[in-house]
Design a protein around this motif. Structure first.
Motif, PDB file in Angstrom:
ATOM      1  N   VAL A  23       0.690  -1.084   0.029  1.00 26.03           N
ATOM      2  CA  VAL A  23      -0.117  -0.342  -0.055  1.00 26.03           C
ATOM      3  C   VAL A  23       0.797   1.275   0.144  1.00 26.03           C
ATOM      4  O   VAL A  23       0.862   2.049  -0.845  1.00 26.03           O
ATOM      5  CB  VAL A  23      -1.019   0.078   1.290  1.00 26.03           C
ATOM      6  CG1 VAL A  23      -1.607   1.318   1.490  1.00 26.03           C
ATOM      7  CG2 VAL A  23      -2.008  -1.072   0.872  1.00 26.03           C
ATOM      8  N   PRO A  24       1.953   1.268   0.958  1.00 27.49           N
ATOM      9  CA  PRO A  24       2.669   2.685   1.019  1.00 27.49           C
ATOM     10  C   PRO A  24       3.445   2.935  -0.584  1.00 27.49           C
ATOM     11  O   PRO A  24       3.763   4.049  -0.889  1.00 27.49           O
ATOM     12  CB  PRO A  24       3.493   2.523   2.177  1.00 27.49           C
ATOM     13  CG  PRO A  24       3.415   1.129   2.401  1.00 27.49           C
ATOM     14  CD  PRO A  24       2.148   0.700   1.993  1.00 27.49           C
ATOM     15  N   ILE A  25       3.927   1.675  -1.078  1.00 24.66           N
ATOM     16  CA  ILE A  25       4.529   1.971  -2.482  1.00 24.66           C
ATOM     17  C   ILE A  25       3.510   2.436  -3.576  1.00 24.66           C
ATOM     18  O   ILE A  25       3.710   3.090  -4.207  1.00 24.66           O
ATOM     19  CB  ILE A  25       5.277   0.862  -2.661  1.00 24.66           C
ATOM     20  CG1 ILE A  25       6.150   0.387  -1.574  1.00 24.66           C
ATOM     21  CG2 ILE A  25       5.836   0.745  -4.072  1.00 24.66           C
ATOM     22  CD1 ILE A  25       7.068   1.384  -1.172  1.00 24.66           C
ATOM     23  N   GLN A  76      -5.019  -3.476  10.144  1.00 27.29           N
ATOM     24  CA  GLN A  76      -6.517  -3.666   9.153  1.00 27.29           C
ATOM     25  C   GLN A  76      -6.713  -2.454   8.510  1.00 27.29           C
ATOM     26  O   GLN A  76      -7.093  -2.557   7.370  1.00 27.29           O
ATOM     27  CB  GLN A  76      -7.499  -3.939  10.063  1.00 27.29           C
ATOM     28  CG  GLN A  76      -7.471  -5.303  10.593  1.00 27.29           C
ATOM     29  CD  GLN A  76      -7.352  -6.216   9.859  1.00 27.29           C
ATOM     30  OE1 GLN A  76      -8.109  -6.584   8.598  1.00 27.29           O
ATOM     31  NE2 GLN A  76      -6.257  -7.223   9.887  1.00 27.29           N
ATOM     32  N   ARG A  77      -6.486  -1.272   9.027  1.00 25.94           N
ATOM     33  CA  ARG A  77      -6.914   0.066   8.346  1.00 25.94           C
ATOM     34  C   ARG A  77      -6.115   0.328   7.092  1.00 25.94           C
ATOM     35  O   ARG A  77      -6.030   1.262   6.481  1.00 25.94           O
ATOM     36  CB  ARG A  77      -7.297   1.113   9.217  1.00 25.94           C
ATOM     37  CG  ARG A  77      -5.724   1.655  10.067  1.00 25.94           C
ATOM     38  CD  ARG A  77      -6.012   2.661  10.944  1.00 25.94           C
ATOM     39  NE  ARG A  77      -6.470   2.361  12.163  1.00 25.94           N
ATOM     40  CZ  ARG A  77      -6.951   2.882  13.221  1.00 25.94           C
ATOM     41  NH1 ARG A  77      -7.239   4.186  13.119  1.00 25.94           N
ATOM     42  NH2 ARG A  77      -7.577   2.214  14.412  1.00 25.94           N
ATOM     43  N   GLU A  78      -4.865  -0.276   7.037  1.00 28.42           N
ATOM     44  CA  GLU A  78      -3.704  -0.175   5.817  1.00 28.42           C
ATOM     45  C   GLU A  78      -3.858  -1.141   5.009  1.00 28.42           C
ATOM     46  O   GLU A  78      -2.996  -0.985   4.035  1.00 28.42           O
ATOM     47  CB  GLU A  78      -2.566   0.144   6.476  1.00 28.42           C
ATOM     48  CG  GLU A  78      -2.501   1.018   7.983  1.00 28.42           C
ATOM     49  CD  GLU A  78      -0.982   0.936   8.353  1.00 28.42           C
ATOM     50  OE1 GLU A  78      -0.113   1.075   7.832  1.00 28.42           O
ATOM     51  OE2 GLU A  78      -0.840   0.967   9.540  1.00 28.42           O
ATOM     52  N   PHE A  79      -4.977  -1.711   4.727  1.00 24.94           N
ATOM     53  CA  PHE A  79      -5.106  -2.634   3.475  1.00 24.94           C
ATOM     54  C   PHE A  79      -6.013  -2.205   2.422  1.00 24.94           C
ATOM     55  O   PHE A  79      -7.013  -1.374   2.933  1.00 24.94           O
ATOM     56  CB  PHE A  79      -5.649  -3.983   3.771  1.00 24.94           C
ATOM     57  CG  PHE A  79      -4.587  -4.973   4.735  1.00 24.94           C
ATOM     58  CD1 PHE A  79      -3.811  -5.313   4.076  1.00 24.94           C
ATOM     59  CD2 PHE A  79      -4.667  -4.876   6.197  1.00 24.94           C
ATOM     60  CE1 PHE A  79      -2.622  -6.032   4.651  1.00 24.94           C
ATOM     61  CE2 PHE A  79      -3.927  -6.005   6.957  1.00 24.94           C
ATOM     62  CZ  PHE A  79      -2.756  -6.525   6.134  1.00 24.94           C
ATOM     63  N   LEU A  80      -6.136  -2.506   1.248  1.00 24.04           N
ATOM     64  CA  LEU A  80      -6.726  -2.149   0.090  1.00 24.04           C
ATOM     65  C   LEU A  80      -7.979  -3.404   0.564  1.00 24.04           C
ATOM     66  O   LEU A  80      -7.838  -4.371   0.586  1.00 24.04           O
ATOM     67  CB  LEU A  80      -6.280  -2.297  -1.113  1.00 24.04           C
ATOM     68  CG  LEU A  80      -5.125  -1.153  -1.375  1.00 24.04           C
ATOM     69  CD1 LEU A  80      -4.492  -1.515  -2.726  1.00 24.04           C
ATOM     70  CD2 LEU A  80      -5.748   0.273  -1.680  1.00 24.04           C
ATOM     71  N   VAL A  95      -7.040   9.565  -4.968  1.00 25.40           N
ATOM     72  CA  VAL A  95      -6.046  10.469  -4.390  1.00 25.40           C
ATOM     73  C   VAL A  95      -5.751  11.658  -5.589  1.00 25.40           C
ATOM     74  O   VAL A  95      -5.931  12.919  -4.712  1.00 25.40           O
ATOM     75  CB  VAL A  95      -4.719   9.616  -4.321  1.00 25.40           C
ATOM     76  CG1 VAL A  95      -3.759  10.710  -4.060  1.00 25.40           C
ATOM     77  CG2 VAL A  95      -4.876   8.717  -3.255  1.00 25.40           C
ATOM     78  N   THR A  96      -5.790  11.373  -6.864  1.00 29.19           N
ATOM     79  CA  THR A  96      -5.365  12.401  -7.620  1.00 29.19           C
ATOM     80  C   THR A  96      -6.628  13.242  -7.679  1.00 29.19           C
ATOM     81  O   THR A  96      -6.620  14.636  -7.880  1.00 29.19           O
ATOM     82  CB  THR A  96      -5.009  12.001  -9.104  1.00 29.19           C
ATOM     83  OG1 THR A  96      -3.579  11.350  -8.893  1.00 29.19           O
ATOM     84  CG2 THR A  96      -4.827  13.232  -9.823  1.00 29.19           C
ATOM     85  N   LEU A  97      -7.790  12.724  -7.887  1.00 23.58           N
ATOM     86  CA  LEU A  97      -9.083  13.260  -8.443  1.00 23.58           C
ATOM     87  C   LEU A  97      -9.433  14.163  -6.953  1.00 23.58           C
ATOM     88  O   LEU A  97     -10.040  15.422  -7.273  1.00 23.58           O
ATOM     89  CB  LEU A  97     -10.310  12.408  -8.624  1.00 23.58           C
ATOM     90  CG  LEU A  97      -9.864  11.651 -10.036  1.00 23.58           C
ATOM     91  CD1 LEU A  97     -10.623  10.342 -10.242  1.00 23.58           C
ATOM     92  CD2 LEU A  97     -10.198  12.541 -11.298  1.00 23.58           C
ATOM     93  N   PRO A 112      -6.602   4.094   2.092  1.00 21.88           N
ATOM     94  CA  PRO A 112      -5.999   3.513   3.354  1.00 21.88           C
ATOM     95  C   PRO A 112      -5.044   4.843   3.890  1.00 21.88           C
ATOM     96  O   PRO A 112      -4.664   5.839   3.042  1.00 21.88           O
ATOM     97  CB  PRO A 112      -4.829   2.526   2.900  1.00 21.88           C
ATOM     98  CG  PRO A 112      -5.561   1.792   1.821  1.00 21.88           C
ATOM     99  CD  PRO A 112      -6.196   2.914   0.895  1.00 21.88           C
ATOM    100  N   ALA A 113      -4.953   4.877   5.285  1.00 17.61           N
ATOM    101  CA  ALA A 113      -4.093   6.240   5.761  1.00 17.61           C
ATOM    102  C   ALA A 113      -2.736   5.983   5.224  1.00 17.61           C
ATOM    103  O   ALA A 113      -1.987   5.263   5.035  1.00 17.61           O
ATOM    104  CB  ALA A 113      -4.327   5.820   7.284  1.00 17.61           C
ATOM    105  N   GLY A 114      -2.297   7.303   5.227  1.00 17.72           N
ATOM    106  CA  GLY A 114      -1.030   7.670   4.751  1.00 17.72           C
ATOM    107  C   GLY A 114      -0.188   8.260   5.740  1.00 17.72           C
ATOM    108  O   GLY A 114       0.942   7.395   6.388  1.00 17.72           O
ATOM    109  N   MET A 115      -0.544   9.373   6.202  1.00 14.48           N
ATOM    110  CA  MET A 115       0.279  10.014   7.388  1.00 14.48           C
ATOM    111  C   MET A 115      -0.220   9.011   8.692  1.00 14.48           C
ATOM    112  O   MET A 115      -0.891   8.421   8.758  1.00 14.48           O
ATOM    113  CB  MET A 115      -0.316  11.555   7.560  1.00 14.48           C
ATOM    114  CG  MET A 115      -0.029  12.192   6.412  1.00 14.48           C
ATOM    115  SD  MET A 115      -0.564  13.813   6.913  1.00 14.48           S
ATOM    116  CE  MET A 115      -2.063  14.187   6.441  1.00 14.48           C
TER     117      MET A 115
END
Length: 818
Positions: A570-572, A651-655, A675-677, A801-804
């Motif tokens: 996910v972070p990649i 769990q909250r970091e999965f697609l 994310v872009t939109l 998924p959360a990033g920060m």
């Protein structure tokens, strides 16, 4: 990382080292009653058998007040939740507390020093009487003391919920309330000193509906207990020199409304928060100090993190030395036996939580003057582990603990040094500078993105993070703490330094312009590296592509379940998300400074059209099928199963999957597109485009943006292309229906969708493309169906998924310096 943490905390001197203020012996209660020794702030006795703490107050003054003190509470044992911020080491607000005798009781009042009035006693009293105070406890008088004082039972104050922990718990559930029956003072924990008294109590909060978060963490979620530390502190001694706040300074401030200022002068006065730091020789450009600022690193932080934190925090010594203060700042490891909640010590606390979350810095600040009395930092323990995980996903695990350029552990320790310096920066008086990355990493008060270089087609983390204090940090320390020669107005001298800093080319942008993705000022961004231009987005996309092309089991440790690949993916996959936000600020962007009248800074101006168009093109490029298609082989690799119970921390970091462990590459495409939109089609950005185009037709308008998105919508021959196009169309519709979107902008968006629906309604045949086009047309022409799509999660979006650092992502920053 912040924006201001409860700027309402205080004490007398928080920088004292262990040798300077010796403790008066801690008061255990092996006997039924034990009294405080001579030299205490106030006479105290504890009754261990009855569980009471008795405090003897001085005689009342002419106002009926038996003493004013500072009072603050802190969390000694936390909840361990990312979402509910009740963290070990968290400092509550500091109040000006007054004891007032009222018949057979003594009222404990929190006064309201934010509102005052210069002038005579009647003017001051008028201001005080115009605003409320808070009565937080009524204490029983146990004995009338000699000299007309009184001995009171302090227990009701110490077991009161002054930190509003019930409110914090109630934000995630219903019905939490403090239980008097399950709360009590710990009489063995009372400690008495010449200028402060420290107390502890167990506070228990009960609810029949505790909510999922508490249920996940607490042993019995219906009854959640915390050890709450309370400090009663002497008011700071005279001699502190307040510094008037300046919006150009990078400092944070305490607000005081003075209704006695001369007519024509502002009622609001803002004091920049800072420690009391005095030279032994005020006439010398460089001088030792009377009392240095010492920050202690919590020994709960394990090695090698503990040492790395001390090294990073120590960087601030260079800034103070550059400002002319010799030996003014140092970092040390907290000695064994020292209570980190004792207000005499500045502490970098280490807090474990169930999930990764924010770190923050603030402290105890005198609400009357802005004097920082205790610096307090809370660092989340999982942050460094998340960093290691991301770097392993970029370059693999083979380099772990090797000390090489691509050693994820080495790079993460470099980051934790920077984080320690950053949060202590908040605790000594400074806010974020999210523009520092544009100036060769000029400040530790930025949110730094890692610099990932590309060498011979491979990723290189050798210079991921800067080491040492930055040039901006040296300016801010000199501005806030620097002392001019005797006889020179310190506020005037500080204003001159702000002018000189601008002339030297320093730029400054903070949370108000840097946190949200739809904001307008280019270059004020979080988690980016470089100049925040389309070229930087292109580089980030190249890094992402290399990492995805090489992604596989080598990013895991030997024996680790292959199912963990989904978390590291996910972070990649979303590695470009912060660069997208940064590039988005160019579109409809406006450049401005934090200027004051007469300082000669340039007027605000829109970003030139050519730059905006280049940014739009770069962002639209991130929506291409090439960038958002997960290769089939990788998709199968990401579908490895597991028999383990779900990990609450992950769990909250999965697609979202396609059933159990089966990876869904089309959801991945949708998420990355969203994310872009979200950035491009934010209502505020569309409004700015409309405004700028109205003033200057050469500037891109909403019509230009829609035309640039048209090829993305048209490229729907493949399944991935249709998902991306569908996201794009629904995002346009959501913006058209958003209450924040101006009516004229919404009309343009609606007009575009109406034209599109008419075209798609004519699609003939039974191909996947034609069926999709007719379905889109049917949705766009059916208001109920369209609104149902828009109403999913508030906007038409998959779960991103959360990033920060996660936990309370949208609500902390009005009160917390992150």
């Amino acid at each position: 990382m912040s924006i201001v943490t409860s700027l309402k905390h205080v004490l007398f001197t928080a920088t004292a080292s262990l040798a300077v203020l010796p403790a008066v012996q801690a008061m255990a209660a092996p006997n039924p009653v034990k009294s405080s020794p001579d030299g205490a702030l106030l006479p105290v006795s504890v009754d261990g058998d009855k569980g009471k703490v008795l405090l003897t107050l001085p005689a009342a003054d002419s106002e009926g007040i038996s003493g004013r003190y500072l009072f603050t509470q802190a969390i000694k044992t936390g909840l361990g939740s990312a979402d509910i911020r009740i963290d070990r080491g968290m400092q509550g607000e500091t109040r000006v507390l007054a004891f007032r005798r009222m018949g057979a009781k003594v009222a404990v009042l929190f006064e309201n020093p934010r509102y005052t009035a210069s002038g005579d006693a009647a003017v001051l009293q008028g201001a005080r009487a115009s605003f409320p105070f808070s009565t937080v406890a009524m204490l029983d008088i146990v004995e009338n003391a000699s000299g007309a004082g009184a001995t009171v039972d302090l227990t009701p104050l110490l077991t009161s919920d002054a930190m509003d922990l019930a409110g914090a718990l109630g934000a995630a559930a219903k019905g939490f309330r403090i239980s008097d029956k399950l709360s009590a003072v710990d009489t063995a924990a009372v400690k008495v000193f010449p200028r402060n008294i420290e107390f502890e109590a167990v506070q228990t909060f009960v609810s029949d509906t505790p909510g999922r978060e508490v249920e996940t963490i607490a042993p019995d979620p219906r009854m959640v207990s915390f050890t709450v530390h309370s400090s009663l502190v002497a008011l700071p001694e005279p001699g502190f020199v307040p510094r008037r706040f300046d919006i150009r300074s990078g400092a944070h401030a305490t607000q005081v409304y003075d209704f006695g200022t001369p007519l024509g002068s502002p009622v609001l006065t803002e004091y920049a928060n800072h420690f009391r730091l005095e030279k032994t020789d005020p006439t010398a450009a460089r001088s030792p100090v009377k009392k240095p600022i010492v920050f202690y690193i919590d020994s709960a932080a394990p090695e090698p993190i503990r040492t790395a934190l001390a090294e990073g925090v120590q960087w601030w010594a260079d800034a103070f030395d550059a400002a002319g203060f010799i030996g003014a700042f140092r970092a040390e490891i907290l000695p064994a036996g020292v209570d980190p909640q004792d207000v005499r010590y500045n502490v970098v606390n280490w807090a474990d939580r169930q999930n990764r979350s924010w770190s923050y810095g603030g402290g105890v600040i005198d609400p009357r003057t802005g004097e920082i009395v205790k610096g307090n930092v809370v660092l989340g323990a999982l942050r460094v582990r998340q960093d290691i995980s991301i770097f392993e996903a970029l370059v693999g695990t083979a380099g772990d603990d090797t000390g090489t350029a691509n050693d994820p552990v080495r790079v993460s320790l470099a980051r934790i040094r920077q984080l320690g310096a950053h949060e202590v920066g908040h605790a000594i008086g400074f806010v974020h500078n999210f523009s520092a990355s544009l100036q060769d990493r000029a400040s530790v008060m930025d949110y730094p993105g890692p610099k990932v270089a590309i060498a011979n087609g491979k990723l290189d983390l050798g210079d991921a993070y800067a080491a040492g204090i930055g040039a901006w940090d040296k300016f801010t320390v000199d501005w806030l703490y620097g002392q001019p020669a005797p006889g020179v107005d310190p506020d005037k001298a500080a204003a001159d330094k702000a002018v000189a800093a601008h002339a030297a080319g320093f730029i400054f942008g903070t949370d108000i312009d840097g946190r949200a993705a739809d904001l307008a000022v280019p270059g004020v961004n979080m988690w980016t590296e470089g100049q925040d231009k389309p070229e930087d987005l292109a580089h980030t996309m190249q890094v992402r592509r290399i990492a995805l092309d090489t992604f596989g089991p080598h990013v895991l440790h030997s024996g680790e379940p292959l199912s963990n690949l989904r978390r590291k993916f996910v972070p990649i996959w979303l590695f470009h998300r912060y660069s997208v936000d940064a590039t988005g600020k160019i579109v409809g962007g406006v450049r401005y400074d934090y200027a004051v009248a007469g300082d000669g800074r340039p007027a605000p101006s829109p970003v030139p059209a050519a730059e905006q168009l280049a940014a739009i093109d770069a962002l639209v490029g991130t929506l291409s099928e090439r960038e958002l298609t997960v290769p089939a082989a990788l998709s199968m690799m990401l579908s490895s199963g597991t028999s383990a119970r779900p990990d609450a921390e992950a769990q909250r970091e999965f697609l979202r999957s396609a059933g159990s462990a089966v990876f869904d590459p089309l959801v991945a495409a949708e998420v990355a597109a969203q994310v872009t939109l979200d950035s491009l089609l934010a209502p505020a950005r569309l409004a700015r485009l409309q405004i700028q185009h109205g003033y200057d037709s050469a500037q891109p308008g909403v019509e230009t943006l829609l035309a640039k998105l048209q090829p993305v919508i048209a490229a729907h021959d493949s399944a991935a292309g249709r998902r991306i196009a569908h996201r794009t169309i629904l995002s346009i519709a959501a913006s058209a229906h958003d209450a924040e979107t101006p009516a004229d902008v919404a009309a343009e968006l609606d007009g575009y969708l109406i034209a599109l629906s008419r075209t798609y309604a004519k699609a003939g045949g039974e191909s996947s493309r034609a069926l999709w086009e007719r379905a889109v047309a049917a949705t766009l022409t059916d208001p109920k169906r369209l609104q149902a799509e828009i109403d999913k999660s508030g906007r038409p979006r998959p779960a991103v998924p959360a990033g920060m650092p996660i936990g309370g992502e949208t609500g902390w920053f009005d009160e917390t310096m992150e």
